[in-house]
Motif scaffolding. Structure first.
Motif, short mmCIF file in Angstrom:
data_model
loop_
_atom_site.label_atom_id
_atom_site.label_comp_id
_atom_site.label_asym_id
_atom_site.label_seq_id
_atom_site.Cartn_x
_atom_site.Cartn_y
_atom_site.Cartn_z
N GLY A 80 -1.23 -7.57 22.45
CA GLY A 80 -1.75 -7.11 21.17
C GLY A 80 -1.94 -5.62 21.08
N ASP A 81 -1.82 -4.91 22.22
CA ASP A 81 -1.95 -3.46 22.21
C ASP A 81 -0.64 -2.76 21.85
OD1 ASP A 81 -0.75 -4.30 24.59
OD2 ASP A 81 -1.46 -2.55 25.70
N LYS A 82 0.42 -3.52 21.74
CA LYS A 82 1.72 -2.91 21.42
C LYS A 82 1.74 -2.49 19.94
CE LYS A 82 3.09 -3.50 25.58
NZ LYS A 82 3.07 -2.35 26.50
N ILE A 83 2.25 -1.30 19.69
CA ILE A 83 2.25 -0.71 18.36
C ILE A 83 3.34 -1.34 17.49
CG2 ILE A 83 2.55 1.45 17.08
CD1 ILE A 83 -0.03 1.24 18.83
N ILE A 84 2.99 -1.69 16.26
CA ILE A 84 3.95 -2.22 15.29
C ILE A 84 3.99 -1.27 14.10
CG2 ILE A 84 4.53 -4.12 13.74
CD1 ILE A 84 3.04 -6.01 15.62
N LEU A 85 5.18 -0.70 13.86
CA LEU A 85 5.39 0.22 12.74
C LEU A 85 6.27 -0.46 11.70
CD1 LEU A 85 6.22 3.48 14.77
CD2 LEU A 85 3.99 2.79 13.86
N GLY A 86 5.81 -0.47 10.47
CA GLY A 86 6.57 -1.09 9.39
C GLY A 86 7.50 -0.13 8.70
N TYR A 87 8.32 -0.67 7.84
CA TYR A 87 9.31 0.04 7.01
C TYR A 87 10.44 0.59 7.88
CZ TYR A 87 11.36 2.86 3.27
OH TYR A 87 12.22 3.42 2.37
N ASP A 88 10.52 1.88 8.20
CA ASP A 88 11.56 2.48 9.04
C ASP A 88 12.82 2.81 8.24
OD1 ASP A 88 12.28 3.57 11.47
OD2 ASP A 88 13.03 1.72 12.34
N GLN A 89 12.61 3.43 7.08
CA GLN A 89 13.75 3.93 6.31
C GLN A 89 13.30 5.15 5.51
OE1 GLN A 89 16.23 0.81 4.77
NE2 GLN A 89 17.89 2.19 4.27
N ASN A 90 14.06 5.52 4.51
CA ASN A 90 13.85 6.80 3.84
C ASN A 90 12.54 6.89 3.06
OD1 ASN A 90 16.29 7.77 4.82
ND2 ASN A 90 17.44 7.00 3.07
N ARG A 91 12.07 8.13 2.86
CA ARG A 91 10.73 8.36 2.33
C ARG A 91 10.56 7.99 0.86
NH1 ARG A 91 10.77 14.28 5.19
NH2 ARG A 91 11.32 13.44 7.22
N GLU A 92 11.66 8.02 0.13
CA GLU A 92 11.56 7.76 -1.30
C GLU A 92 11.03 6.35 -1.58
OE1 GLU A 92 12.74 9.52 -5.22
OE2 GLU A 92 11.52 9.87 -3.46
N GLY A 93 11.25 5.42 -0.65
CA GLY A 93 10.78 4.05 -0.86
C GLY A 93 9.40 3.76 -0.31
N LEU A 94 8.71 4.80 0.13
CA LEU A 94 7.43 4.61 0.83
C LEU A 94 6.38 3.88 -0.01
CD1 LEU A 94 6.66 7.81 2.93
CD2 LEU A 94 6.50 5.45 3.68
N LYS A 95 6.20 4.30 -1.25
CA LYS A 95 5.12 3.74 -2.06
C LYS A 95 5.23 2.22 -2.18
CE LYS A 95 2.70 4.23 -6.48
NZ LYS A 95 2.52 2.78 -6.70
N GLU A 96 6.42 1.76 -2.50
CA GLU A 96 6.64 0.31 -2.65
C GLU A 96 6.26 -0.43 -1.37
OE1 GLU A 96 10.41 -2.78 -3.26
OE2 GLU A 96 10.77 -0.64 -2.91
#
Length: 493
Positions: A250-266
């Motif tokens: 459970g200490d392993k980091i999970i990062l979501g998304y991973d693509q271009n910044r323009e889609g960040l808000k959604e």
């Protein structure tokens, strides 16, 4: 008479003491179009018309996670092709304290376009993944990572990114495109857990993951798998997070998304919608391919404000859609490069993809990210050949280090030195600090390191040398920066 001499000497000593007290002691390193390569600069030109840069270390922003690049099969394969001497030079240049001293790195889980072929660690259909094996990485990737670990005195974090699940888990049964079938969500989560164990058995600790490289896809060209924000969050919330937690990871980091910044808000609106959706996400991953010059500060700030206590990491960037220029430093300082969007972007987005200067793109983006809450910045391939590969799809790109394996030659491009201006001097756990800058032609970012030193990065994209006064409290130092140059100024504790 003697008394008068003592008084004069006393006044002189006081004046010297006051002068020293007001002078800021700095070490300045510069990379420039005129040939400096992390060169220590001690002589500065002066001018009455100089800018001012004022540091405010009492006002802090994000904590730095690190800077670095990616271990790819292509890079590792090329290191096996050059001689031992050049292999050692490259590894030390990236991971030694005298080199760039990378602190945050990425690798791919299963194959990607910068692999020699398409492969999966679980090629056979079996939800329990009994035949799971990282044997594809034993000859190239794993030795490169372990050699980097042995070279790095400070250590570095490594996170892994899948480009696709094995085809048998997907609705289209192909390496490219398609979606993960819901019936395999559990098996795919188990895949991540087994990957941690397999690499641990090789002596490599995985810090974390991005859930999926480029979930919008890549134009259906090479390994890919599509997720909507809702689908990825469902997978993380109900499968990946609980699986790792249940397996004691459970200490392993999970990062979501991973693509271009323009889609960040959604994406962050869905990822961090509520406590349940955000529980297993440790942060957001982003790429820079939306534009060759635009940083999208509003999107970065929005993502930070949505989850201010979570990571915001730039996980991939490169000069893409270009064959590297060999031993031609001038090209990297000239406005000649084009990216994928030069040919392929829709007409209403063409303006985001003009010709650009490769060094400028790196320096501008990293400084812009630091000034907009990004805490980590990771380049793509560390090493490529003169063609910009190997890449099974022939998706040629540029890396900071280019090699000619046939002649056993190495070329450190200006991009290598640009990266080192940040990775070498801004260390993990540093705090980005507030600055005031009176010259809009200069880009500036600063961070206070754990040892108390302050690193200030100044970028001058103009064709003229610039002078500025760097101030910290009551002390200041007049500094000049060459035309087309990047400087790191280190203020010791």
């Amino acid at each position: 008479m003697r008394k008068k001499i003592y008084i004069i000497l006393l006044v002189v000593f006081i004046m010297i003491a006051c002068t020293n007290e007001q002078s800021l002691e700095v070490a300045v390193y510069e990379t420039s179009a005129n040939g400096n390569k992390l060169t220590k600069v001690t002589e500065f030109s002066t001018s009455e018309a100089k800018a001012s840069i004022t540091l405010h270390p009492e006002k802090i922003y994000q904590t730095i996670t690190g800077f670095g690049g990616a271990f790819t099969e292509s890079s590792a394969y090329l290191l096996n092709k050059v001689g031992k001497k050049n292999r050692n030079i490259i590894i030390k240049a990236y991971f030694g304290r005298e080199g760039a001293n990378y602190s945050l790195t990425r690798t791919h889980m299963n194959s990607c376009d910068f692999s020699l072929s398409q492969y999966s660690y679980a090629p056979n259909e079996d939800k329990e993944l009994k035949d799971f094996s990282v044997k594809e990485d034993i000859d190239d990737l794993i030795p490169m990572i372990k050699e980097a670990m042995a070279t790095s005195e400070d250590g570095f974090k490594i996170f892994a990114s899948p480009w696709t699940a094995p085809p048998w888990m997907k609705d289209n049964k192909h390496w490219v495109g398609g979606k993960l079938l819901p019936e395999y969500y559990g098996a795919w989560a188990l895949f991540f857990s087994k990957y941690i164990d397999a690499y641990k058995a090789q002596g490599i600790d995985i810090w974390g993951f991005t859930v999926e490289n480029e979930p919008h896809g890549n134009g259906d060209n090479w390994e890919s798998m599509h997720f909507t924000p809702e689908e990825m969050t469902d997978f993380v919330q109900n499968h990946l997070g609980p699986r790792l937690e249940e397996d004691g990871k459970g200490d392993k980091i999970i990062l979501g998304y991973d693509q271009n910044r323009e889609g960040l808000k959604e994406w962050v609106d869905v990822m961090y919608k509520d406590e349940a959706s955000s529980k297993y996400y440790h942060g957001t991953a982003i790429h820079w391919y939306e534009s060759t010059y635009e940083i999208f500060p509003e999107a970065l700030q929005y993502a930070h404000n949505k989850a201010p206590d979570k990571y915001l990491i730039q996980t991939e960037a490169c000069v893409d859609a270009e064959v590297p220029k060999w031993k031609d430093d001038a090209w990297y300082w000239s406005k000649e490069a084009t990216d994928w969007g030069w040919d392929w972007a829709p007409e209403n987005q063409k303006h985001l993809h003009p010709k650009y200067v490769p060094v400028y793109r790196y320096a501008r983006d990293i400084i812009g990210c630091l000034n907009n809450w990004v805490d980590g910045w990771v380049d793509w391939n560390m090493v490529l050949d003169r063609q910009g590969g190997p890449n099974w799809f022939k998706n040629w790109c540029v890396a900071p280090v280019i090699v000619d394996p046939d002649k056993d030659e190495v070329y450190f491009t200006p991009l290598y030195y640009t990266m080192a201006h940040f990775s070498k001097y801004i260390r993990p756990e540093a705090k980005v600090i507030n600055i005031e800058n009176s010259d809009q032609d200069l880009m500036v970012a600063a961070a206070k390191n754990p040892d108390g030193s302050i690193a200030v990065v100044v970028f001058n994209a103009t064709k003229e040398a610039k002078q500025f006064s760097l101030a910290l409290g009551e002390k200041s130092k007049d500094i000049s920066i060459n035309a087309q140059a990047i400087q790191t100024i280190v203020i010791a504790n």
